[in-house]
Structure formats: structure tokens, C-alpha cells
Design an enzyme around this catalytic site. Structure first.
Site, mmCIF file in Angstrom:
data_model
loop_
_atom_site.group_PDB
_atom_site.id
_atom_site.type_symbol
_atom_site.label_atom_id
_atom_site.label_comp_id
_atom_site.label_asym_id
_atom_site.label_seq_id
_atom_site.Cartn_x
_atom_site.Cartn_y
_atom_site.Cartn_z
ATOM 1 N N ASP A 172 -5.024 3.334 -11.974
ATOM 2 C CA ASP A 172 -5.482 2.187 -12.519
ATOM 3 C C ASP A 172 -6.098 1.424 -11.384
ATOM 4 O O ASP A 172 -5.346 1.316 -10.272
ATOM 5 C CB ASP A 172 -4.282 1.117 -12.900
ATOM 6 C CG ASP A 172 -4.708 -0.339 -13.411
ATOM 7 O OD1 ASP A 172 -5.991 -0.450 -13.341
ATOM 8 O OD2 ASP A 172 -4.069 -1.182 -13.826
ATOM 9 N N SER A 191 4.191 1.377 -14.179
ATOM 10 C CA SER A 191 3.298 1.189 -13.262
ATOM 11 C C SER A 191 3.887 1.181 -11.832
ATOM 12 O O SER A 191 4.759 0.617 -11.613
ATOM 13 C CB SER A 191 2.507 -0.184 -13.899
ATOM 14 O OG SER A 191 1.527 -0.363 -12.798
ATOM 15 N N ASN A 200 -7.904 -1.449 -11.324
ATOM 16 C CA ASN A 200 -8.040 -2.955 -11.473
ATOM 17 C C ASN A 200 -9.362 -3.742 -11.133
ATOM 18 O O ASN A 200 -9.388 -4.470 -10.322
ATOM 19 C CB ASN A 200 -6.865 -3.702 -10.603
ATOM 20 C CG ASN A 200 -5.614 -3.721 -11.208
ATOM 21 O OD1 ASN A 200 -4.356 -3.058 -10.981
ATOM 22 N ND2 ASN A 200 -5.455 -4.216 -12.537
ATOM 23 N N GLU A 214 -8.344 3.931 -15.319
ATOM 24 C CA GLU A 214 -8.080 2.636 -15.930
ATOM 25 C C GLU A 214 -9.136 1.765 -15.174
ATOM 26 O O GLU A 214 -8.854 1.392 -14.012
ATOM 27 C CB GLU A 214 -6.636 2.097 -16.133
ATOM 28 C CG GLU A 214 -6.608 0.814 -16.697
ATOM 29 C CD GLU A 214 -5.162 0.445 -16.920
ATOM 30 O OE1 GLU A 214 -5.070 -0.897 -17.362
ATOM 31 O OE2 GLU A 214 -4.252 1.082 -16.541
ATOM 32 N N GLY A 232 1.435 -4.256 -19.960
ATOM 33 C CA GLY A 232 2.315 -5.284 -19.766
ATOM 34 C C GLY A 232 1.785 -6.117 -18.815
ATOM 35 O O GLY A 232 0.922 -5.884 -17.807
ATOM 36 N N LYS A 261 1.823 5.712 -13.865
ATOM 37 C CA LYS A 261 0.538 5.234 -13.574
ATOM 38 C C LYS A 261 0.444 4.462 -12.235
ATOM 39 O O LYS A 261 1.633 4.053 -11.705
ATOM 40 C CB LYS A 261 0.151 3.945 -14.272
ATOM 41 C CG LYS A 261 -0.971 3.314 -14.008
ATOM 42 C CD LYS A 261 -1.711 2.155 -15.094
ATOM 43 C CE LYS A 261 -0.843 0.834 -15.143
ATOM 44 N NZ LYS A 261 -1.329 -0.144 -16.061
ATOM 45 N N LEU A 262 -0.498 4.966 -11.248
ATOM 46 C CA LEU A 262 -0.718 4.577 -9.850
ATOM 47 C C LEU A 262 -1.662 3.706 -9.667
ATOM 48 O O LEU A 262 -2.861 3.818 -10.177
ATOM 49 C CB LEU A 262 -0.875 5.799 -8.809
ATOM 50 C CG LEU A 262 0.147 7.176 -9.016
ATOM 51 C CD1 LEU A 262 -0.505 8.304 -8.216
ATOM 52 C CD2 LEU A 262 1.528 6.570 -8.646
ATOM 53 N N LYS A 263 -1.522 2.398 -9.300
ATOM 54 C CA LYS A 263 -2.589 1.572 -8.483
ATOM 55 C C LYS A 263 -3.534 2.382 -7.387
ATOM 56 O O LYS A 263 -2.613 2.927 -6.560
ATOM 57 C CB LYS A 263 -2.084 0.268 -8.199
ATOM 58 C CG LYS A 263 -1.176 -0.410 -9.325
ATOM 59 C CD LYS A 263 -2.109 -1.075 -10.415
ATOM 60 C CE LYS A 263 -1.355 -1.882 -11.341
ATOM 61 N NZ LYS A 263 -2.088 -2.577 -12.337
ATOM 62 N N LYS A 284 -3.495 -5.668 -24.307
ATOM 63 C CA LYS A 284 -2.568 -6.610 -23.797
ATOM 64 C C LYS A 284 -2.797 -8.031 -24.695
ATOM 65 O O LYS A 284 -3.925 -8.372 -24.509
ATOM 66 C CB LYS A 284 -2.884 -6.970 -22.289
ATOM 67 C CG LYS A 284 -2.332 -5.779 -21.399
ATOM 68 C CD LYS A 284 -2.913 -6.313 -19.862
ATOM 69 C CE LYS A 284 -2.708 -5.027 -18.889
ATOM 70 N NZ LYS A 284 -3.227 -5.219 -17.394
ATOM 71 N N ASP A 341 -9.424 -2.027 -19.694
ATOM 72 C CA ASP A 341 -8.401 -2.986 -19.700
ATOM 73 C C ASP A 341 -9.224 -4.432 -19.919
ATOM 74 O O ASP A 341 -9.342 -4.883 -20.683
ATOM 75 C CB ASP A 341 -7.525 -3.099 -18.624
ATOM 76 C CG ASP A 341 -6.353 -4.155 -18.461
ATOM 77 O OD1 ASP A 341 -6.525 -4.818 -19.186
ATOM 78 O OD2 ASP A 341 -5.520 -3.796 -17.650
#
Length: 369
Positions: free
Chosen positions: A188, A135, A190, A213, A290, A161-163, A262, A238
Site C-alpha cells: 500500500d 496492515s 498511500n 494499492e 479499516g 499488507k506492507l506500507k 471503506k 482506495d
């Protein structure tokens, strides 16, 4: 097995690379470790709650208080302590999944050590190694991001994975895809977007992503379903998935094609396994997320990710990804994979000298009344 003694230990461990949370940069990881002792042996748990309520409503001091005041008395009252009975006893306390997961993890470790069984065998694991993804946080510049990704690709990670967030999405993703056309790439968000951003998010379809995500708020499951109908990129949930029941509902609504599990977020590894089973029944692939765990938490995550439905690379990384010195023997990666521990329980122990070096506080409990 009956609970006799508990040690709640706070450690403060420096991070190799600052970690960006919703409330700022974390330069160190403040972690609560739990050791339980029974007449049959001991076990370890690790709390994944962050110091502040950013990822979820839980935060570390609150989790520690709930464990000490409410969860441990409920578990200590059991004369025949097992992981399932511990989870059932803690269910009387609403919420606080990360606190519950900590206690359940320690009880399971102790119970499995006594029965000479590994975490992976207990959960139903079928593989001896797990594919690893990495990540990548939001960088200062696109050039810096490309350099960082290049290093991870050279290290052998099997997925990147790129934020992303508004103002940092299409340009960096395009740049990474152009530089690394063959890498398995996902993003992702968030929960940084709303349904009004649907047109912009649809432009991510151009980059052949494995998944998008959690683009919307955790409570916006119906909006995720609406968004999914307008995208070719699969939606992965998520934060929205907090239990097996919530997974059933999200799948029924068409809100996700993939689920990130998770254990801390859902209240423990037993509930994580139930979510895995629900998703497998509906042919929904899952992967293990994670939470910047030490080797203890990574060992449990490896056992979970060994289950058959975990067909996508996990956010499980070697120790050196996060820490110069882990509290356990280092978790290592070879050819983009990490071996699943085979020894009883978690399969590894904290190194006392290292734990002592990072310890900031210890509370020992033997009277749980």
C-alpha cells in the site's frame, strides 16, 4: 422512527502500537462516538475521521461540527426515519462523507435493532466469518519489519499488507517475500508515488504481490490507468474511489483491477454496498479497508465484508491488534477469521464503564432547530 436525542461523545483511547499518519505518529486514537435515541430504541455510530486532514480533507473537529450544525437538523426533520431517508436528507450537504457515514451508521443500528435484523442481513451478507489481513507500517529497519511480520504470520492472518513509500519499497518487500515465500502479500503506497516512478514500481512485479494499492494521488485516475498497463501486479484503488460513480469511471478507464471499500470514505454503508454492486457487475473483486475502528466500527465492517463480492481478506483485526481494552466486548480472531455479528443492529454495545474511562467530552442534543 423519529430522532429525539443525540449524544456526541469524544473518547481518547491509547493504541498498543503507534500508528504513523501522513503528519506524524499517533500514540492514541481520538474518536467521535454518536448515540441516537428514538421512541423505538437507540443506535451507535463511530466517526473514522482522523484528528488532522491527512488521509483526506476531513478531520475530526470538522466532522463533529458538520454533524451538529447541518446533518442532524436535516435528519431530525424526518418523521419516518430510515437509513435510506437519512442518507437522502444528508445528500443536500455536499462532501463530508465521514460525518455522513457516522450519522447513517447510528440510524441504521437503531432502525435494525427495532426491526430485529442484523447489519449483515440488511446489507446482504452471505458469509458468517471474514478472512482477516493485517496492515504493517513502515519500520525503523528491515530486521524489525521481518520480526513484526513473523509475529503476524504466526497469529494466523491470511494476508499481509506492507506500507511502502519512496526509499522504503523494493528492499523491505524483497526481504519479506524471501522470508515468507508463501504468504499472501500486498503493498500500500498511500499515494506516495507519481507516474515518473513507473519503472521502479514495475520492479514490484518480481515479488508475486496480490496487489499494489493506491500508488498515485487520489485524483490521478488516468495516470493509474497508464501505470496499470505497464505492470503485471494488479492495481487496487482506495482513496480514488469515493462513490459508485467514481468506481464506474475508474473501471471504465482500466485504472484498477481491485477496489478497497471503506464505508467512511464513501459516505456510509449504503454507498459502500452500491460500490460493491458496481464492482460485482464488472467482475472486480473488492475488500474492506479499516480506519483503526473500535469494536463498533469493526462490527459494521464485518457486516459489509460478508457481502459476496468481498472475496479478499479484509483490514479487520481483533481488538488486541489496536487496543489493550476496546470499548466493546473484544473482537476476536480464530484461524485467521472473525465471526460476523448475528444479533440485531451492530450486534454489540459499548461497555459503559470503559467508555466513561476514555471520555474527554460529551455534547447532548435534543433541540435540532
Amino acid at each position: 422512527m423519529k430522532l429525539e436525542r443525540v449524544e456526541l461523545r469524544r473518547i481518547d483511547i491509547p493504541l498498543r502500537t503507534p500508528f504513523r499518519t501522513s503528519l506524524g505518529l499517533e500514540l492514541r486514537r481520538d474518536i467521535l462516538l454518536m448515540r441516537i435515541d428514538t421512541a423505538d430504541g437507540h443506535g451507535w455510530g463511530e466517526c473514522v475521521a482522523l484528528p488532522e486532514p491527512g488521509y483526506s480533507e476531513e478531520y475530526l473537529d470538522g466532522s463533529a461540527a458538520v454533524i451538529q450544525r447541518f446533518l442532524l437538523p436535516a435528519v431530525a426533520a424526518l418523521d419516518d426515519l430510515t437509513p435510506a431517508r437519512a442518507a437522502a436528507a444528508m445528500a443536500a450537504v455536499p462532501g463530508h462523507p465521514m460525518a455522513k457515514a457516522t450519522v447513517e451508521m447510528a440510524v441504521t443500528d437503531a432502525w435494525l435493532r427495532h426491526h430485529r435484523a442484523s447489519y449483515a442481513d440488511y446489507l446482504g451478507g452471505v458469509r458468517d466469518a471474514v478472512d482477516c489481513g493485517v496492515s504493517v507500517g513502515i519500520a525503523d529497519t528491515v530486521g524489525q519489519l521481518l520480526d513484526e511480520v513473523e509475529g503476524y504470520v504466526a497469529d494466523g492472518y491470511r494476508r499481509v499488507k506492507l506500507k511502502i513509500e519512496p526509499g522504503w519499497d523494493l528492499e523491505p518487500v524483497r526481504a519479506v517475500r524471501e522470508r515468507f515465500p508463501d504468504v499472501v502479500l500486498q503493498v500500500d503506497a498511500n499515494a506516495a508515488y507519481t507516474l515518473s516512478d513507473a519503472r521502479r514500481l514495475a520492479q514490484l512485479d518480481d515479488f508475486d504481490l496480490a496487489m499494489l494499492e493506491q500508488p498515485l494521488s487520489s485524483s490521478d485516475v488516468r495516470d493509474h490507468a497508464t501505470l496499470a498497463r505497464g505492470l503485471r501486479t494488479p492495481i487496487c484503488l482506495d482513496e480514488s474511489i469515493t462513490s459508485a460513480r467514481s468506481a464506474v469511471d475508474a473501471i471504465a478507464l482500466g485504472a484498477c483491477a481491485i477496489v478497497n471499500i471503506k464505508a467512511g470514505r464513501v459516505g456510509g454503508y449504503l454507498e459502500a454496498r452500491r460500490i460493491h454492486d458496481v464492482c460485482a457487475t464488472h467482475s472486480i473483486p473488492v475488500w474492506c479497508g479499516g480506519m483503526l475502528e473500535t469494536g463498533l466500527g469493526q462490527a459494521a465492517n464485518l457486516a459489509l465484508a460478508a457481502l459476496p463480492g468481498f472475496t479478499l481478506p479484509a483490514d479487520i483485526a481483533p481488538s488486541l491488534r489496536y487496543f489493550d481494552t476496546d470499548i466493546t466486548a473484544p473482537i476476536t480472531m480464530r484461524d485467521g477469521r472473525i465471526a460476523v455479528p448475528e444479533l440485531p443492529g451492530l450486534g454489540l454495545e459499548p461497555v459503559p464503564e470503559i467508555v466513561a474511562r476514555y471520555t474527554t467530552d460529551v455534547v447532548t442534543l435534543s433541540d435540532f432547530g
